[in-house]
Enzyme design. Structure first.
Site, PDB file in Angstrom:
ATOM      1  N   CYS A  78      88.741  24.060 -53.556  1.00  0.00           N
ATOM      2  CA  CYS A  78      89.779  24.344 -54.430  1.00  0.00           C
ATOM      3  C   CYS A  78      89.529  25.817 -54.291  1.00  0.00           C
ATOM      4  CB  CYS A  78      90.300  23.642 -55.877  1.00  0.00           C
ATOM      5  SG  CYS A  78      92.163  24.209 -56.456  1.00  0.00           S
ATOM      6  N   HIS A  82      91.498  18.783 -53.514  1.00  0.00           N
ATOM      7  CA  HIS A  82      90.282  18.123 -54.231  1.00  0.00           C
ATOM      8  C   HIS A  82      90.154  16.519 -53.708  1.00  0.00           C
ATOM      9  CE1 HIS A  82      89.591  21.310 -57.737  1.00  0.00           C
ATOM     10  NE2 HIS A  82      91.167  21.437 -57.567  1.00  0.00           N
ATOM     11  N   GLU A 107      87.878  14.911 -54.594  1.00  0.00           N
ATOM     12  CA  GLU A 107      87.194  14.784 -54.800  1.00  0.00           C
ATOM     13  C   GLU A 107      87.491  13.750 -55.826  1.00  0.00           C
ATOM     14  OE1 GLU A 107      87.505  17.671 -55.367  1.00  0.00           O
ATOM     15  OE2 GLU A 107      87.226  18.280 -57.646  1.00  0.00           O
TER      16      GLU A 107
HETATM   17  N1  GLN Z   1      92.264  29.384 -60.098  1.00  0.00           N
HETATM   18  C1  GLN Z   1      92.584  28.320 -58.738  1.00  0.00           C
HETATM   19  C2  GLN Z   1      94.027  28.625 -58.141  1.00  0.00           C
HETATM   20  O1  GLN Z   1      94.983  28.337 -59.751  1.00  0.00           O
HETATM   21  C3  GLN Z   1      91.911  27.742 -58.295  1.00  0.00           C
HETATM   22  C4  GLN Z   1      91.882  25.833 -58.700  1.00  0.00           C
HETATM   23  C5  GLN Z   1      91.294  25.002 -59.101  1.00  0.00           C
HETATM   24  O2  GLN Z   1      90.385  25.559 -58.467  1.00  0.00           O
HETATM   25  N2  GLN Z   1      91.834  24.025 -59.290  1.00  0.00           N
HETATM   26  O3  GLN Z   1      94.650  28.635 -57.581  1.00  0.00           O
END
Ligand code: GLN
Length: 532
Positions: A383, A509, A511
């Site tokens: 992410c 994600h 994970e």
């Molecule tokens: N801050 C980033 C976004 O909003 C990544 C979010 C995250 O890593 N979950 O896109």
């Protein structure tokens, strides 16, 4: 009708109630039962989505896009089920649904009160989690017995027991037995006192799970004493749960103590014994000595290991799949800014940059990513970690000076990561990100496609920003390719640097979908590259 197991905790928090509940769930599943879980959190936030990881640890995201407590992650990993929006309720969520009904005039002029309106709402939510074929619903009540916030939840389950009967609902209380060094003695008073607190509000636990440090013995005499003073049916209702060598060993320890047998006896569930032989093999593999490899997670919440629990677990699962012991080093990205990647990351076999929000520590993460790319050290971006790899590539390979994400620098000339179109006009913070499971197509001949071994995947999201397609051609020509695409919205979901051994980063994600015996393909591919 489903049967219910209500899990409460006493004395202190962080007792591992969630692990106890998840372990019991695993034992019941292996007895052939269909199990569902729910976590009730007494705090006022509607969900943990807006809470700092320092407060709450990781926010776990389900397929249906609910931001949940990290215990839901343990449940998914232990039980191999997919949780949903009914699996986690907070006081805030309960109250907001009541207030919405009140505004809609649904209470027909009545005064709305904790009893019966809040308690009824809680009971309804508890009943909503199982499906017609669910045999057992395990409900964990967060916090510690005695907390003011938890009272409505406890009152609701007290009433529920009367409604459904004691053959259909069981109270399991987890309490701490401390070891007093000076007296060389394990003390039982803490558990007795917290059971007293429960009985004061009308709940008599059926089973007492006693948590101790490892190496501590609970004698039969102590079990007899606890059973007598806590008003339990028999000493076999006192279950010892000591610290284990690994989390996944807990179901085996609890089975040895007879927990699932006594639960099934009380709930009149006739099943064969749980066959745990595959699970045993898995635990034996986890604790077996294996070659070690050290992998760094470069994040900014490193003082709070719970903030990265699914990432750490996924790395360990991938270690199992590759027969190595992954030693996770949590490295603070602010320290990387101050001391340099060359100093702090020397010797690690792989680098992970996990998810995150906000500006602090961003430059350290970019440095860590550069260090990985330039030295051909396997890199896995998750992410924010994907967005970091795009920024790093833009700045250092494409020479776009000052390239950034619009989240970090809204005025950057090279907004290689930008806010999603549909996010631009959303001002409310809670529950408004791109959340939950979305499909993604993988491009032939890429590392991502090779790792997954398939062309269509579905993965879970939690973000507002995304790769800016305006720059896609430039990136691809220079060697960072988009290997995963959401076709419907034309969103870049995975990028990778083709020239490197493994430099893969996903906007989603992964994970949240790894299991101890079914490691996630991206993590397995990453650890395989680290091992090679
Ligand atoms: N801050 C980033 C976004 O909003 C990544 C979010 C995250 O890593 N979950 O896109």
């Amino acid at each position: 009708m489903s049967k219910y197991i209500i899990v409460t905790g006493g004395v202190v928090s962080s007792l591992g109630k969630g692990i106890t509940a998840a372990s019991l769930g695993r034992l019941l599943i292996n007895r052939g039962l269909k199990v569902m879980v729910q976590k009730l959190d007494p705090y006022i936030n509607v969900d943990p989505g807006t809470m700092s990881p320092y407060q709450h640890g990781e926010v776990f995201v389900t397929d249906d896009g609910t931001e949940t407590d990290l215990d839901i992650g343990h449940y998914e990993r232990f039980l191999d089920i997919s949780c949903n929006k009914n699996c986690n309720y907070t006081s805030g969520k309960i109250y907001s649904s009541i207030i919405a009904k009140e505004r809609a005039g649904e209470y027909l002029g009545k005064t709305i009160q904790v009893v019966p309106h809040v308690t009824n709402e809680i009971k309804e939510k508890i009943k909503s989690v199982g499906s017609p074929d669910t045999d057992v619903v395990i409900v964990e009540i967060g916090g510690t017995v005695g907390d003011i916030e938890g009272l409505a939840f406890l009152e609701a389950v007290r009433q529920l027991r009367i409604e459904v009967g004691s053959e259909n609902l069981l109270f399991l209380h987890v309490a701490l037995l401390p070891y007093l060094e000076a007296a060389h003695e394990v003390k039982t008073k803490t558990a007795q006192t917290s059971v007293k607190e429960l009985t004061r509000i009308g709940i008599q636990p059926d089973i007492l799970v006693c948590r101790t440090n490892s190496g501590i013995e609970i004698t039969n005499e102590m079990k007899e004493k606890l059973s007598m003073f806590c008003n339990l049916r028999s000493p076999e209702c006192v279950i010892h749960n000591s610290d284990a060598s690994c989390l996944y060993e807990v179901p085996l320890l609890l089975q040895k103590e007879g927990l699932d047998r006594i639960v099934c006896k009380q709930l009149k569930l006739k099943t064969p014994k749980a066959n745990m032989s595959d699970w045993k093999k898995m635990v034996a593999h986890i604790v077996k000595k294996k070659p070690e490899i050290s992998v760094a997670i470069v994040g900014k919440y490193t003082e709070c290991a719970d903030a990265y629990i699914s990432v750490t677990e996924s790395l360990k699962h991938a270690g199992l799949a590759n027969d190595v012991d992954v030693k996770v080093k949590l490295i603070n990205s602010v320290d990387v800014e101050e001391q340099g990647a060359e100093t702090l990351l020397q010797g690690v076999k792989g680098i992970v940059v996990p998810g995150g929000f906000g500006t602090r520590g961003i430059e350290g993460k970019i440095e860590a990513c550069r260090f990985a790319r330039e030295n051909n050290i396997p890199y896995l971006g998750l992410c924010l970690g994907m967005q970091i790899s795009v920024i790093e590539f833009a700045r250092n390979v494409l020479k776009m000076e000052g390239a950034n994400s619009a989240e970090i620098d809204p005025k950057t000339k090279y907004n290689v990561i930008d806010i999603m179109e549909d996010q631009k006009f959303i001002h409310e913070k809670g529950g408004t990100m791109r959340l939950g499971s979305y499909p993604c197509e993988l491009v032939k001949g890429t590392k991502a496609r090779e790792a997954y071994g398939t062309s269509h995947i579905e993965e879970r999201h939690r973000h507002r920003y995304e790769f800016n397609n305006k720059f896609k051609d430039k990136f691809e020509k220079a060697g960072m390719i988009a290997s995963g695409i959401n076709k419907k919205r034309n969103l870049v979901e995975i990028v990778e640097v083709s020239a490197n051994k493994f430099h893969v980063a996903s906007q989603f994600h992964p994970e949240f979908k790894s299991h101890p015996y079914r490691s996630h393909p991206l993590f397995s591919g990453f650890i395989k590259a680290c091992k090679d």
